[in-house]
Motif scaffolding. Structure first.
Motif, PDB file in Angstrom:
ATOM      1  N   ARG A  44      46.890  17.943  26.470  1.00  0.00           N
ATOM      2  CA  ARG A  44      46.468  17.922  27.865  1.00  0.00           C
ATOM      3  C   ARG A  44      45.029  18.397  27.972  1.00  0.00           C
ATOM      4  NH1 ARG A  44      51.923  20.403  29.562  1.00  0.00           N
ATOM      5  NH2 ARG A  44      53.115  18.524  29.877  1.00  0.00           N
ATOM      6  N   VAL A  45      44.288  17.682  28.747  1.00  0.00           N
ATOM      7  CA  VAL A  45      42.912  18.070  29.031  1.00  0.00           C
ATOM      8  C   VAL A  45      42.609  17.614  30.448  1.00  0.00           C
ATOM      9  CG1 VAL A  45      41.895  15.968  28.100  1.00  0.00           C
ATOM     10  CG2 VAL A  45      40.540  18.039  28.174  1.00  0.00           C
ATOM     11  N   SER A  46      41.924  18.449  31.157  1.00  0.00           N
ATOM     12  CA  SER A  46      41.606  18.086  32.536  1.00  0.00           C
ATOM     13  C   SER A  46      40.212  17.471  32.595  1.00  0.00           C
ATOM     14  CB  SER A  46      41.645  19.331  33.432  1.00  0.00           C
ATOM     15  OG  SER A  46      40.569  20.195  33.130  1.00  0.00           O
ATOM     16  N   GLN A  47      39.961  16.764  33.688  1.00  0.00           N
ATOM     17  CA  GLN A  47      38.624  16.192  33.885  1.00  0.00           C
ATOM     18  C   GLN A  47      37.592  17.312  33.958  1.00  0.00           C
ATOM     19  OE1 GLN A  47      37.786  13.124  33.561  1.00  0.00           O
ATOM     20  NE2 GLN A  47      39.884  12.453  33.334  1.00  0.00           N
ATOM     21  N   LYS A  48      38.009  18.460  34.458  1.00  0.00           N
ATOM     22  CA  LYS A  48      37.098  19.611  34.540  1.00  0.00           C
ATOM     23  C   LYS A  48      36.681  20.052  33.133  1.00  0.00           C
ATOM     24  CE  LYS A  48      36.909  24.302  36.387  1.00  0.00           C
ATOM     25  NZ  LYS A  48      37.637  25.362  37.074  1.00  0.00           N
ATOM     26  N   ASP A  49      37.655  20.075  32.200  1.00  0.00           N
ATOM     27  CA  ASP A  49      37.346  20.443  30.815  1.00  0.00           C
ATOM     28  C   ASP A  49      36.385  19.436  30.184  1.00  0.00           C
ATOM     29  OD1 ASP A  49      39.099  22.607  30.975  1.00  0.00           O
ATOM     30  OD2 ASP A  49      40.784  21.464  30.154  1.00  0.00           O
ATOM     31  N   LEU A  50      36.685  18.151  30.370  1.00  0.00           N
ATOM     32  CA  LEU A  50      35.813  17.114  29.813  1.00  0.00           C
ATOM     33  C   LEU A  50      34.411  17.199  30.406  1.00  0.00           C
ATOM     34  CD1 LEU A  50      38.185  14.011  29.759  1.00  0.00           C
ATOM     35  CD2 LEU A  50      37.432  15.385  27.806  1.00  0.00           C
ATOM     36  N   ALA A  51      34.354  17.441  31.701  1.00  0.00           N
ATOM     37  CA  ALA A  51      33.053  17.539  32.372  1.00  0.00           C
ATOM     38  C   ALA A  51      32.259  18.723  31.833  1.00  0.00           C
ATOM     39  CB  ALA A  51      33.238  17.654  33.875  1.00  0.00           C
ATOM     40  N   ALA A  52      32.938  19.842  31.572  1.00  0.00           N
ATOM     41  CA  ALA A  52      32.249  21.028  31.059  1.00  0.00           C
ATOM     42  C   ALA A  52      31.669  20.769  29.668  1.00  0.00           C
ATOM     43  CB  ALA A  52      33.208  22.220  31.017  1.00  0.00           C
ATOM     44  N   VAL A  53      32.430  20.100  28.809  1.00  0.00           N
ATOM     45  CA  VAL A  53      31.924  19.778  27.466  1.00  0.00           C
ATOM     46  C   VAL A  53      30.761  18.798  27.560  1.00  0.00           C
ATOM     47  CG1 VAL A  53      32.503  18.700  25.259  1.00  0.00           C
ATOM     48  CG2 VAL A  53      34.114  20.264  26.327  1.00  0.00           C
ATOM     49  N   GLY A  54      30.912  17.785  28.405  1.00  0.00           N
ATOM     50  CA  GLY A  54      29.834  16.812  28.586  1.00  0.00           C
ATOM     51  C   GLY A  54      28.575  17.455  29.142  1.00  0.00           C
ATOM     52  N   THR A 121      35.176   8.224  28.319  1.00  0.00           N
ATOM     53  CA  THR A 121      36.574   8.659  28.281  1.00  0.00           C
ATOM     54  C   THR A 121      37.089   8.953  29.681  1.00  0.00           C
ATOM     55  OG1 THR A 121      36.259   9.589  26.073  1.00  0.00           O
ATOM     56  CG2 THR A 121      38.136  10.412  27.327  1.00  0.00           C
ATOM     57  N   LYS A 122      36.265   9.596  30.473  1.00  0.00           N
ATOM     58  CA  LYS A 122      36.657   9.907  31.850  1.00  0.00           C
ATOM     59  C   LYS A 122      36.982   8.626  32.612  1.00  0.00           C
ATOM     60  CE  LYS A 122      34.753  12.074  35.990  1.00  0.00           C
ATOM     61  NZ  LYS A 122      33.580  12.730  36.557  1.00  0.00           N
ATOM     62  N   GLY A 123      36.141   7.622  32.496  1.00  0.00           N
ATOM     63  CA  GLY A 123      36.369   6.349  33.176  1.00  0.00           C
ATOM     64  C   GLY A 123      37.584   5.620  32.635  1.00  0.00           C
ATOM     65  N   ALA A 124      37.748   5.642  31.311  1.00  0.00           N
ATOM     66  CA  ALA A 124      38.884   4.945  30.695  1.00  0.00           C
ATOM     67  C   ALA A 124      40.198   5.572  31.138  1.00  0.00           C
ATOM     68  CB  ALA A 124      38.762   4.979  29.178  1.00  0.00           C
ATOM     69  N   HIS A 125      40.253   6.894  31.160  1.00  0.00           N
ATOM     70  CA  HIS A 125      41.493   7.563  31.562  1.00  0.00           C
ATOM     71  C   HIS A 125      41.777   7.366  33.046  1.00  0.00           C
ATOM     72  CE1 HIS A 125      42.638   9.233  27.770  1.00  0.00           C
ATOM     73  NE2 HIS A 125      41.427   9.730  27.595  1.00  0.00           N
ATOM     74  N   ALA A 126      40.743   7.289  33.842  1.00  0.00           N
ATOM     75  CA  ALA A 126      40.952   7.019  35.268  1.00  0.00           C
ATOM     76  C   ALA A 126      41.590   5.636  35.425  1.00  0.00           C
ATOM     77  CB  ALA A 126      39.636   7.107  36.031  1.00  0.00           C
ATOM     78  N   GLY A 127      41.112   4.671  34.637  1.00  0.00           N
ATOM     79  CA  GLY A 127      41.697   3.330  34.667  1.00  0.00           C
ATOM     80  C   GLY A 127      43.141   3.340  34.186  1.00  0.00           C
ATOM     81  N   ASP A 128      43.429   4.139  33.160  1.00  0.00           N
ATOM     82  CA  ASP A 128      44.806   4.262  32.664  1.00  0.00           C
ATOM     83  C   ASP A 128      45.721   4.839  33.739  1.00  0.00           C
ATOM     84  OD1 ASP A 128      43.979   3.296  30.225  1.00  0.00           O
ATOM     85  OD2 ASP A 128      43.922   5.259  29.241  1.00  0.00           O
ATOM     86  N   GLU A 129      45.227   5.832  34.465  1.00  0.00           N
ATOM     87  CA  GLU A 129      46.030   6.449  35.526  1.00  0.00           C
ATOM     88  C   GLU A 129      46.400   5.418  36.590  1.00  0.00           C
ATOM     89  OE1 GLU A 129      47.344   9.524  35.906  1.00  0.00           O
ATOM     90  OE2 GLU A 129      46.631  10.024  33.894  1.00  0.00           O
ATOM     91  N   VAL A 130      45.448   4.578  36.972  1.00  0.00           N
ATOM     92  CA  VAL A 130      45.713   3.539  37.973  1.00  0.00           C
ATOM     93  C   VAL A 130      46.750   2.562  37.439  1.00  0.00           C
ATOM     94  CG1 VAL A 130      44.698   1.564  39.185  1.00  0.00           C
ATOM     95  CG2 VAL A 130      43.479   3.742  39.111  1.00  0.00           C
TER      96      VAL A 130
END
Length: 153
Positions: A44-54, A121-130
């Motif tokens: 599990r990783v949140s968008q907040k975590d990904l954003a912080a690393v980016g 990755t953020k965009g790809a996962h958003a597409g997966d969620e939809v």
């Protein structure tokens, strides 16, 4: 320190510490990775975590660009001054500054790659969620249709 003393210290250290590898991990779940209260197997990783690393990668890229340019410029200036005065160290420092530039490019490319990949990755996962939400919605619509036809409504 004599050689015998060194060998004795190594033997004592080996007695105190086993050379086996130790892994920090949860005990294996005998029932598999699903079920129960065990989160084992779930990444599990949140968008907040990904954003912080980016953001950290982007900031490192920006800061290192600024400071490495300054360091290279100062080194080249010093190298030029030493060469003019006839010191062989000038040519060596010039070589180091060029190698510095090569290594800097490698690090900057890596940090840009991390930042860009996390954006992707953020965009790809958003597409997966939809896609998943649409799939689940479709399944519930089918279930409602089957329930309606069988009189379970």
């Amino acid at each position: 320190m004599a050689w015998d003393e060194w060998e004795q210290l190594k033997a004592q250290a080996a007695e105190r510490h086993s050379t086996k590898m130790e892994l920090n991990q949860l005990p294996a779940d005998p029932g598999g990775s699903g079920g129960g209260d065990s989160p084992q197997g779930d990444l599990r990783v949140s968008q907040k975590d990904l954003a912080a690393v980016g953001d950290a990668a982007y900031q490192l890229h920006q800061d290192f660009t600024h400071y490495s340019t300054y360091a290279r410029s100062a080194s080249l200036t010093a190298a030029g001054g030493l060469k003019k005065q006839g010191f062989a160290l000038g040519a060596a420092l010039d070589h180091v500054a060029e190698r510095w530039a090569d290594q800097t490019r490698s690090l900057l490319d890596a940090t840009a790659h991390i930042s860009n990949h996390l954006d992707y990755t953020k965009g790809a996962h958003a597409g997966d969620e939809v896609y998943i939400a649409d799939s689940i919605s479709s399944i519930s619509t089918l279930d409602d249709g089957f329930d309606h036809r069988s009189g379970h409504s």
